[in-house]
Design a protein around this motif. Structure first.
Motif, mmCIF file in Angstrom:
data_model
loop_
_atom_site.group_PDB
_atom_site.id
_atom_site.type_symbol
_atom_site.label_atom_id
_atom_site.label_comp_id
_atom_site.label_asym_id
_atom_site.label_seq_id
_atom_site.Cartn_x
_atom_site.Cartn_y
_atom_site.Cartn_z
ATOM 1 N N ARG A 87 3.783 16.685 -20.718
ATOM 2 C CA ARG A 87 2.380 17.127 -20.691
ATOM 3 C C ARG A 87 1.540 16.360 -21.713
ATOM 4 O O ARG A 87 0.396 15.982 -21.440
ATOM 5 C CB ARG A 87 2.299 18.628 -20.964
ATOM 6 C CG ARG A 87 2.836 19.487 -19.832
ATOM 7 C CD ARG A 87 2.642 20.970 -20.124
ATOM 8 N NE ARG A 87 3.152 21.792 -19.036
ATOM 9 C CZ ARG A 87 3.106 23.110 -19.027
ATOM 10 N NH1 ARG A 87 2.569 23.770 -20.061
ATOM 11 N NH2 ARG A 87 3.591 23.791 -18.002
ATOM 12 N N GLU A 88 2.117 16.144 -22.887
ATOM 13 C CA GLU A 88 1.396 15.379 -23.915
ATOM 14 C C GLU A 88 1.050 13.983 -23.427
ATOM 15 O O GLU A 88 -0.082 13.524 -23.551
ATOM 16 C CB GLU A 88 2.256 15.263 -25.186
ATOM 17 C CG GLU A 88 2.300 16.505 -26.029
ATOM 18 C CD GLU A 88 2.998 16.249 -27.363
ATOM 19 O OE1 GLU A 88 2.973 17.166 -28.206
ATOM 20 O OE2 GLU A 88 3.547 15.146 -27.565
ATOM 21 N N ALA A 90 0.895 12.897 -20.384
ATOM 22 C CA ALA A 90 -0.042 12.931 -19.255
ATOM 23 C C ALA A 90 -1.484 12.977 -19.776
ATOM 24 O O ALA A 90 -2.383 12.339 -19.219
ATOM 25 C CB ALA A 90 0.249 14.131 -18.364
ATOM 26 N N ARG A 91 -1.708 13.721 -20.861
ATOM 27 C CA ARG A 91 -3.048 13.754 -21.467
ATOM 28 C C ARG A 91 -3.397 12.388 -22.064
ATOM 29 O O ARG A 91 -4.539 11.927 -21.965
ATOM 30 C CB ARG A 91 -3.110 14.840 -22.544
ATOM 31 C CG ARG A 91 -2.936 16.262 -22.017
ATOM 32 C CD ARG A 91 -3.175 17.288 -23.117
ATOM 33 N NE ARG A 91 -2.744 18.616 -22.716
ATOM 34 C CZ ARG A 91 -1.635 19.213 -23.144
ATOM 35 N NH1 ARG A 91 -0.849 18.577 -24.014
ATOM 36 N NH2 ARG A 91 -1.315 20.416 -22.722
ATOM 37 N N ARG A 93 -2.240 9.523 -21.022
ATOM 38 C CA ARG A 93 -2.522 8.655 -19.866
ATOM 39 C C ARG A 93 -3.984 8.750 -19.444
ATOM 40 O O ARG A 93 -4.658 7.733 -19.249
ATOM 41 C CB ARG A 93 -1.620 9.067 -18.693
ATOM 42 C CG ARG A 93 -1.913 8.348 -17.375
ATOM 43 C CD ARG A 93 -1.388 9.160 -16.209
ATOM 44 N NE ARG A 93 -2.018 10.474 -16.143
ATOM 45 C CZ ARG A 93 -1.513 11.522 -15.503
ATOM 46 N NH1 ARG A 93 -0.354 11.418 -14.876
ATOM 47 N NH2 ARG A 93 -2.167 12.677 -15.485
ATOM 48 N N ASP A 94 -4.482 9.978 -19.335
ATOM 49 C CA ASP A 94 -5.872 10.169 -18.902
ATOM 50 C C ASP A 94 -6.852 9.615 -19.937
ATOM 51 O O ASP A 94 -7.870 9.016 -19.586
ATOM 52 C CB ASP A 94 -6.134 11.652 -18.637
ATOM 53 C CG ASP A 94 -5.295 12.194 -17.481
ATOM 54 O OD1 ASP A 94 -4.803 11.380 -16.669
ATOM 55 O OD2 ASP A 94 -5.114 13.425 -17.396
ATOM 56 N N TRP A 95 -6.551 9.809 -21.211
ATOM 57 C CA TRP A 95 -7.425 9.313 -22.276
ATOM 58 C C TRP A 95 -7.447 7.782 -22.281
ATOM 59 O O TRP A 95 -8.513 7.165 -22.365
ATOM 60 C CB TRP A 95 -6.938 9.850 -23.618
ATOM 61 C CG TRP A 95 -7.819 9.486 -24.782
ATOM 62 C CD1 TRP A 95 -8.926 10.158 -25.211
ATOM 63 C CD2 TRP A 95 -7.658 8.360 -25.659
ATOM 64 N NE1 TRP A 95 -9.468 9.531 -26.315
ATOM 65 C CE2 TRP A 95 -8.720 8.419 -26.609
ATOM 66 C CE3 TRP A 95 -6.745 7.328 -25.742
ATOM 67 C CZ2 TRP A 95 -8.868 7.470 -27.615
ATOM 68 C CZ3 TRP A 95 -6.893 6.372 -26.744
ATOM 69 C CH2 TRP A 95 -7.947 6.444 -27.680
ATOM 70 N N THR A 104 -4.503 4.942 -13.787
ATOM 71 C CA THR A 104 -3.442 5.879 -14.180
ATOM 72 C C THR A 104 -2.137 5.544 -13.465
ATOM 73 O O THR A 104 -1.048 5.765 -14.005
ATOM 74 C CB THR A 104 -3.850 7.328 -13.866
ATOM 75 O OG1 THR A 104 -4.178 7.443 -12.471
ATOM 76 C CG2 THR A 104 -5.040 7.765 -14.696
ATOM 77 N N ALA A 228 -5.556 13.118 -28.644
ATOM 78 C CA ALA A 228 -5.703 13.107 -27.186
ATOM 79 C C ALA A 228 -4.571 13.875 -26.504
ATOM 80 O O ALA A 228 -4.778 14.530 -25.480
ATOM 81 C CB ALA A 228 -5.736 11.668 -26.675
ATOM 82 N N ALA A 229 -3.381 13.815 -27.095
ATOM 83 C CA ALA A 229 -2.214 14.492 -26.523
ATOM 84 C C ALA A 229 -2.269 16.003 -26.720
ATOM 85 O O ALA A 229 -1.506 16.743 -26.094
ATOM 86 C CB ALA A 229 -0.935 13.942 -27.149
ATOM 87 N N GLY A 230 -3.162 16.474 -27.617
ATOM 88 C CA GLY A 230 -3.232 17.898 -27.915
ATOM 89 C C GLY A 230 -2.149 18.346 -28.864
ATOM 90 O O GLY A 230 -1.832 19.529 -28.967
#
Length: 237
Positions: A87-88, A90-91, A93-95, A104, A228-230
């Motif tokens: 999940r980290e 994936a975030r 990747r979007d950033w 992507t 970005a990963a949260g």
């Protein structure tokens, strides 16, 4: 005209073409039979020929039915082997996609390689991604005047032990291989010099820089990726 011969010729032509392709050979045979019966042309000899052709059609259908289970097994295996980003990541990747205008779809295998390589050698995958950002802005075909290649700008002649002698001179333009080799270079620097800051300076060819500008630049990018990963910062950067 010999109607039995005509019947066989019509049937064999139909069953070898469109009807067989649609698994409808038996239906085609039935239609042909109706035509001949309706016209009163199917006598005893022709009926014998008709029965023989029915048996032939049944035999021809059998391989199609038997092949289906094998196709299902292959499909199930593909699903089981599918690997996805955390999940980290994936975030991240979007950033990265938004910031660097990179697809992507192109980023996913690269970031997967960063996660796998990082776990394997004990290096934060986000640090590996940060090196890509600083070195090539995620351009897998980048090449410097010094001959550094690909995403992590590895110079092949210095790291053939990690690349493999059997690989060609352009091997590092393979994004996933480039990430794996770049990660091994970082691991080598960490083993030699004992700290990630020194490992990064080694990676950037700037060990003599007392300000450690390269390391600071990469670590600042790592911090942005961490946000970005949260992920909560652990203070490593």
């Amino acid at each position: 005209m010999n109607h039995a011969t005509s019947f066989e010729r019509v049937w064999r032509s139909a069953s070898s073409g469109l009807f067989r392709m649609a698994h409808g050979s038996l239906l085609a045979l039935g239609l042909v039979a109706v035509v001949f019966i309706g016209s009163g042309r199917l006598d005893g000899e022709q009926a014998t020929s008709f029965n023989a052709l029915v048996s032939e059609a049944n035999a021809a259908e059998t391989p199609v039915v038997a092949a289906a289970p094998a196709a299902k097994k292959v499909s199930a295996k593909v699903v089981e082997e599918d690997v996805t980003l955390s999940r980290e990541m994936a975030r991240v990747r979007d950033w990265v996609s938004r910031r660097y205008k990179v697809s992507t779809v192109a980023l996913e295998p690269v970031l997967l390689a960063a996660e796998e390589s990082g776990r394997h050698v004990g290096i934060d995958p986000l640090l590996i991604v940060a090196v890509m950002a600083i070195e090539s802005s995620f351009n897998p075909f980048a090449e410097s005047s010094m001959g550094a290649q690909g995403l992590m700008q590895v110079i092949p002649r210095f790291h053939m032990d990690k690349i493999g002698d059997e690989r060609g001179e352009d091997a590092l333009f393979d994004p996933e291989l480039n990430v794996r080799v770049g990660t091994l270079v970082l691991q080598e620097g960490l083993r030699r010099y004992g700290s990630m800051k020194s490992a990064l300076q080694y990676y950037g060819g700037a060990l003599s820089d007392p300000a450690a500008a390269y390391a600071r630049k990469v670590m600042a990018m790592q911090q942005r990726l961490t946000t970005a990963a949260g992920r909560k910062s652990d203070g490593a950067a």
